[in-house]
Design a protein around this motif. Structure first.
Motif, mmCIF file in Angstrom:
data_model
loop_
_atom_site.group_PDB
_atom_site.id
_atom_site.type_symbol
_atom_site.label_atom_id
_atom_site.label_comp_id
_atom_site.label_asym_id
_atom_site.label_seq_id
_atom_site.Cartn_x
_atom_site.Cartn_y
_atom_site.Cartn_z
ATOM 1 N N ILE A 4 37.739 34.203 28.749
ATOM 2 C CA ILE A 4 36.976 33.636 29.856
ATOM 3 C C ILE A 4 36.569 34.752 30.810
ATOM 4 C CG2 ILE A 4 39.063 33.142 31.192
ATOM 5 C CD1 ILE A 4 37.670 30.526 32.089
ATOM 6 N N ASN A 5 35.369 34.635 31.412
ATOM 7 C CA ASN A 5 34.958 35.671 32.354
ATOM 8 C C ASN A 5 35.635 35.444 33.704
ATOM 9 O OD1 ASN A 5 33.309 34.006 34.083
ATOM 10 N ND2 ASN A 5 31.693 34.099 32.546
ATOM 11 N N LEU A 6 35.679 36.472 34.511
ATOM 12 C CA LEU A 6 36.416 36.455 35.763
ATOM 13 C C LEU A 6 35.953 35.359 36.714
ATOM 14 C CD1 LEU A 6 38.583 37.760 37.508
ATOM 15 C CD2 LEU A 6 36.872 39.400 38.275
ATOM 16 N N LYS A 7 34.659 35.158 36.809
ATOM 17 C CA LYS A 7 34.127 34.134 37.711
ATOM 18 C C LYS A 7 34.646 32.752 37.326
ATOM 19 C CE LYS A 7 29.810 32.163 39.364
ATOM 20 N NZ LYS A 7 28.360 32.165 39.256
ATOM 21 N N ASP A 8 34.596 32.428 36.038
ATOM 22 C CA ASP A 8 35.088 31.140 35.575
ATOM 23 C C ASP A 8 36.612 31.054 35.680
ATOM 24 O OD1 ASP A 8 32.519 30.326 35.040
ATOM 25 O OD2 ASP A 8 32.618 30.902 32.916
ATOM 26 N N ARG A 30 35.521 41.088 32.431
ATOM 27 C CA ARG A 30 34.612 41.441 33.522
ATOM 28 C C ARG A 30 33.456 42.189 32.889
ATOM 29 N NH1 ARG A 30 37.042 44.845 38.204
ATOM 30 N NH2 ARG A 30 37.748 42.832 38.962
ATOM 31 N N HIS A 31 32.272 41.708 33.100
ATOM 32 C CA HIS A 31 31.067 42.296 32.502
ATOM 33 C C HIS A 31 31.197 42.378 30.982
ATOM 34 C CE1 HIS A 31 29.834 43.196 36.552
ATOM 35 N NE2 HIS A 31 30.918 43.938 36.749
ATOM 36 N N GLY A 32 31.827 41.368 30.397
ATOM 37 C CA GLY A 32 31.943 41.287 28.951
ATOM 38 C C GLY A 32 33.067 42.099 28.327
ATOM 39 N N LYS A 33 33.846 42.827 29.133
ATOM 40 C CA LYS A 33 34.929 43.653 28.607
ATOM 41 C C LYS A 33 36.275 43.078 29.040
ATOM 42 C CE LYS A 33 32.181 47.806 28.563
ATOM 43 N NZ LYS A 33 32.030 49.169 28.978
ATOM 44 N N PRO A 34 37.236 43.002 28.136
ATOM 45 C CA PRO A 34 38.562 42.484 28.493
ATOM 46 C C PRO A 34 39.228 43.380 29.536
ATOM 47 C CG PRO A 34 38.369 42.796 26.114
ATOM 48 C CD PRO A 34 37.147 43.366 26.731
ATOM 49 N N VAL A 35 39.748 42.770 30.617
ATOM 50 C CA VAL A 35 40.395 43.544 31.675
ATOM 51 C C VAL A 35 41.800 43.046 32.008
ATOM 52 C CG1 VAL A 35 38.246 44.326 32.748
ATOM 53 C CG2 VAL A 35 39.265 42.167 33.474
ATOM 54 N N ALA A 36 42.133 41.818 31.629
ATOM 55 C CA ALA A 36 43.450 41.274 31.944
ATOM 56 C C ALA A 36 43.797 40.176 30.952
ATOM 57 C CB ALA A 36 43.459 40.713 33.362
ATOM 58 N N ALA A 37 45.095 39.860 30.914
ATOM 59 C CA ALA A 37 45.555 38.774 30.056
ATOM 60 C C ALA A 37 46.525 37.915 30.847
ATOM 61 C CB ALA A 37 46.230 39.327 28.813
ATOM 62 N N LEU A 38 46.482 36.647 30.606
ATOM 63 C CA LEU A 38 47.389 35.697 31.230
ATOM 64 C C LEU A 38 48.258 35.113 30.125
ATOM 65 C CD1 LEU A 38 48.179 34.197 33.839
ATOM 66 C CD2 LEU A 38 46.460 32.492 33.252
ATOM 67 N N VAL A 39 49.573 35.318 30.253
ATOM 68 C CA VAL A 39 50.513 34.822 29.258
ATOM 69 C C VAL A 39 51.690 34.167 29.972
ATOM 70 C CG1 VAL A 39 49.908 36.549 27.525
ATOM 71 C CG2 VAL A 39 51.771 37.008 29.123
ATOM 72 N N SER A 40 52.502 33.454 29.242
ATOM 73 C CA SER A 40 53.677 32.825 29.838
ATOM 74 C C SER A 40 54.709 33.880 30.230
ATOM 75 C CB SER A 40 54.301 31.837 28.855
ATOM 76 O OG SER A 40 54.841 32.539 27.756
ATOM 77 N N VAL A 41 55.615 33.504 31.088
ATOM 78 C CA VAL A 41 56.678 34.409 31.520
ATOM 79 C C VAL A 41 57.531 34.827 30.326
ATOM 80 C CG1 VAL A 41 58.773 34.563 32.932
ATOM 81 C CG2 VAL A 41 56.723 33.512 33.871
ATOM 82 N N GLU A 42 57.781 33.923 29.418
ATOM 83 C CA GLU A 42 58.591 34.247 28.254
ATOM 84 C C GLU A 42 57.960 35.359 27.416
ATOM 85 O OE1 GLU A 42 57.666 31.030 28.921
ATOM 86 O OE2 GLU A 42 59.571 30.334 29.742
ATOM 87 N N VAL A 43 56.659 35.281 27.216
ATOM 88 C CA VAL A 43 55.950 36.307 26.440
ATOM 89 C C VAL A 43 55.958 37.631 27.194
ATOM 90 C CG1 VAL A 43 53.692 36.981 25.525
ATOM 91 C CG2 VAL A 43 54.518 34.642 25.208
ATOM 92 N N ALA A 44 55.737 37.593 28.496
ATOM 93 C CA ALA A 44 55.737 38.821 29.300
ATOM 94 C C ALA A 44 57.114 39.482 29.273
ATOM 95 C CB ALA A 44 55.307 38.509 30.728
ATOM 96 N N GLU A 45 58.184 38.687 29.392
ATOM 97 C CA GLU A 45 59.541 39.233 29.339
ATOM 98 C C GLU A 45 59.848 39.842 27.977
ATOM 99 O OE1 GLU A 45 62.087 39.645 31.581
ATOM 100 O OE2 GLU A 45 60.556 39.157 33.073
ATOM 101 N N ALA A 46 59.409 39.195 26.921
ATOM 102 C CA ALA A 46 59.630 39.730 25.576
ATOM 103 C C ALA A 46 58.918 41.073 25.403
ATOM 104 C CB ALA A 46 59.157 38.729 24.529
ATOM 105 N N ALA A 47 57.713 41.174 25.922
ATOM 106 C CA ALA A 47 56.973 42.437 25.832
ATOM 107 C C ALA A 47 57.665 43.528 26.644
ATOM 108 C CB ALA A 47 55.544 42.236 26.319
ATOM 109 N N ARG A 48 58.141 43.172 27.828
ATOM 110 C CA ARG A 48 58.827 44.150 28.673
ATOM 111 C C ARG A 48 60.115 44.625 28.007
ATOM 112 N NH1 ARG A 48 62.744 44.509 32.362
ATOM 113 N NH2 ARG A 48 63.265 42.302 32.304
#
Length: 83
Positions: A4-8, A30-48
Motif C-alpha cells: 500500500i502507498n503511504l497516503k493510503d 513511497r513513490h512506488g518504492k518499498p520503505v517500511a513494513a508493518l508486521v505483528s509484534v511476534e514476527v518483529a520479536e522473532a526477527a530481532r
C-alpha cells in the motif's frame, strides 16, 4: 503480502494493524518504492532474536584481539587547530 502507498496507509492505518495482527505482512511504499513494513509484534520479536545472537558473537570475537580488554576513548584532539 499487502502493499500500500503511504497516503493510503495513513487513511487505513487501523485496518492495516488488524491485518498485521492476523499474520499479514504489510509493505508501505513511497513513490512506488518499498520503505517500511508493518508486521505483528511476534514476527518483529522473532526477527530481532535472530539478529541478536549474531551481534553478540561479533562483539565477543572482537574482544579476543590483543589490547581490547579495556575500551578507552582517545581524548586527544584529532588535529591541532589554530585560529
Amino acid at each position: 503480502m499487502l502493499t500500500i502507498n503511504l497516503k493510503d496507509a495513513k487513511a487505513r492505518f487501523s485496518s492495516m494493524v488488524n491485518e498485521a495482527i492476523n499474520g499479514e505482512f504489510v509493505t508501505i511504499t513511497r513513490h512506488g518504492k518499498p520503505v517500511a513494513a508493518l508486521v505483528s509484534v511476534e514476527v518483529a520479536e522473532a526477527a530481532r532474536m535472530a539478529i541478536e545472537p549474531k551481534r553478540a558473537r561479533l562483539v565477543a570475537y572482537l574482544r579476543t584481539f590483543p589490547g581490547c580488554e579495556v575500551f578507552e576513548r582517545n581524548s586527544a584532539p584529532s588535529r591541532d587547530m589554530e585560529w
